[in-house]
Design a protein around this motif. Structure first.
Motif, PDB file in Angstrom:
ATOM      1  N   ALA A  14      22.013 -17.184  31.114  1.00 31.40           N
ATOM      2  CA  ALA A  14      21.415 -17.463  29.802  1.00 31.40           C
ATOM      3  C   ALA A  14      20.504 -16.355  29.301  1.00 31.40           C
ATOM      4  O   ALA A  14      20.237 -16.266  28.099  1.00 31.40           O
ATOM      5  CB  ALA A  14      20.645 -18.786  29.858  1.00 31.40           C
ATOM      6  N   HIS A  15      20.009 -15.499  30.185  1.00 28.75           N
ATOM      7  CA  HIS A  15      19.081 -14.452  29.760  1.00 28.75           C
ATOM      8  C   HIS A  15      19.745 -13.088  29.638  1.00 28.75           C
ATOM      9  O   HIS A  15      19.070 -12.082  29.425  1.00 28.75           O
ATOM     10  CB  HIS A  15      17.910 -14.372  30.745  1.00 28.75           C
ATOM     11  N   SER A  16      21.071 -13.057  29.750  1.00 24.81           N
ATOM     12  CA  SER A  16      21.818 -11.811  29.597  1.00 24.81           C
ATOM     13  C   SER A  16      22.531 -11.821  28.258  1.00 24.81           C
ATOM     14  O   SER A  16      23.199 -12.792  27.906  1.00 24.81           O
ATOM     15  CB  SER A  16      22.839 -11.669  30.737  1.00 24.81           C
ATOM     16  N   TYR A  17      22.413 -10.721  27.500  1.00 22.16           N
ATOM     17  CA  TYR A  17      22.961 -10.692  26.149  1.00 22.16           C
ATOM     18  C   TYR A  17      23.929  -9.530  25.926  1.00 22.16           C
ATOM     19  O   TYR A  17      24.250  -9.206  24.789  1.00 22.16           O
ATOM     20  CB  TYR A  17      21.826 -10.595  25.130  1.00 22.16           C
ATOM     21  N   THR A  18      24.395  -8.893  27.001  1.00 26.73           N
ATOM     22  CA  THR A  18      25.222  -7.701  26.830  1.00 26.73           C
ATOM     23  C   THR A  18      26.609  -7.804  27.434  1.00 26.73           C
ATOM     24  O   THR A  18      27.402  -6.879  27.286  1.00 26.73           O
ATOM     25  CB  THR A  18      24.524  -6.469  27.450  1.00 26.73           C
TER      26      THR A  18
END
Length: 285
Positions: A125-129
């Motif tokens: 959930a805290h990764s956006y790439t």
């Protein structure tokens, strides 16, 4: 679904990105079968990703799930969608134009916004790439394995809301057919146009006829020459150019056993225009 999952990206195979997507998908279900469409889409080239899906999808069994990840807007407000086509295939992809050719030439039956709060790899959930791994491979595998139904991916939206890239139509004008170079046959350097065989034949074309071919980009004329319309590459001599009908029933331009694109530094996309005009062979001696 039928347990088949097909992947397309611009990631290449020089690192572990594609392998990670395989791992996530098999972590969802070891009963699915995973195949590669291509991982050599030019970086960030959404147009080519859209075309390669259109080139391929109809030849796969119904209910096959495709994942297409060419995503220059990863981590932004762009949406993630699941699309059911009128040919009864499913595509999981960013909503950035990847569905353009499928919408135009095959048709869309249903579109769902993927609920990324529900459908993503646990712990990501805290990764956006890396949405290809964390969202698309995960959701695609769930769909392919039947662990979720299509309608469970998220809320329905209208197909008219899907992002589309501009697409030009080939036309007959002033006695010539005019179109675009949609994509390159990468391995061999042939040019694939958006000119349908049926439109081209309205010029009275028959195998062996001669045509003047002019290619321009947005700034200049790049190529102008006369070539033969052939049934196959064998209808020209080694190194000679020819027109032919490609595997999508559209007009292609090639050099027999050579790369037309490389020889004349030609690329593809909306800015690359082609004009084909029938000529009198008697005047070309």
């Amino acid at each position: 679904m039928n347990g088949l999952l097909v992947l397309q990206t611009d990631f290449g195979l020089s690192d572990g990105a594609v392998s990670a997507m395989y791992g996530v998908a098999l972590g969802v279900s070891r009963d699915i079968r995973i195949f590669d469409l291509t991982h050599d889409i030019p970086q960030y080239n959404i147009w080519e990703a859209s075309y390669r899906l259109y080139q391929t999808i109809a030849y796969w069994p119904e209910n096959t799930v495709f994942i297409s990840v060419v995503d220059p807007g990863v981590g932004t407000a762009r949406k993630s969608i699941a699309v059911r086509t009128k040919s009864n295939h499913v595509v999981v992809t960013p909503d950035n134009g990847t569905i353009t050719h499928i919408k135009k030439y095959i048709g869309i039956e249903d579109v769902r916004l993927i609920d990324e709060q529900v459908h993503r790899l646990p712990g990501s959930a805290h990764s956006y790439t890396f949405y290809g791994r964390d969202v698309y491979a995960y959701v695609g595998a769930k769909l392919a394995s039947g662990k979720i139904a299509f309608h469970e991916t998220g809320p329905e939206i209208s197909p008219e809301e899907v992002v589309e890239l501009p697409v030009s139509e080939a036309v007959i004008q002033d006695g010539a057919v005019k179109g675009n170079i949609d994509v390159l046959d990468v391995r061999f350097g042939n040019l694939w146009t958006n000119i349908d065989r049926s439109l081209f034949l309205q010029l009275g074309a028959q195998y062996g006829d001669l045509f003047e071919v002019t290619i321009e980009n947005s700034t200049r004329q790049v190529y102008k020459n006369i070539m033969t319309f052939g049934r196959s590459f064998a209808d020209s001599h080694l190194g000679e150019p020819l027109l032919y009908v490609n595997s999508l029933d559209k007009i292609g331009v090639a050099i027999n056993q050579g790369s037309f694109a490389k020889a004349y530094h030609i690329e593809s996309g909306n800015k690359w225009k082609i004009t084909i005009r029938k000529v009198d062979g008697k005047n070309c001696q």
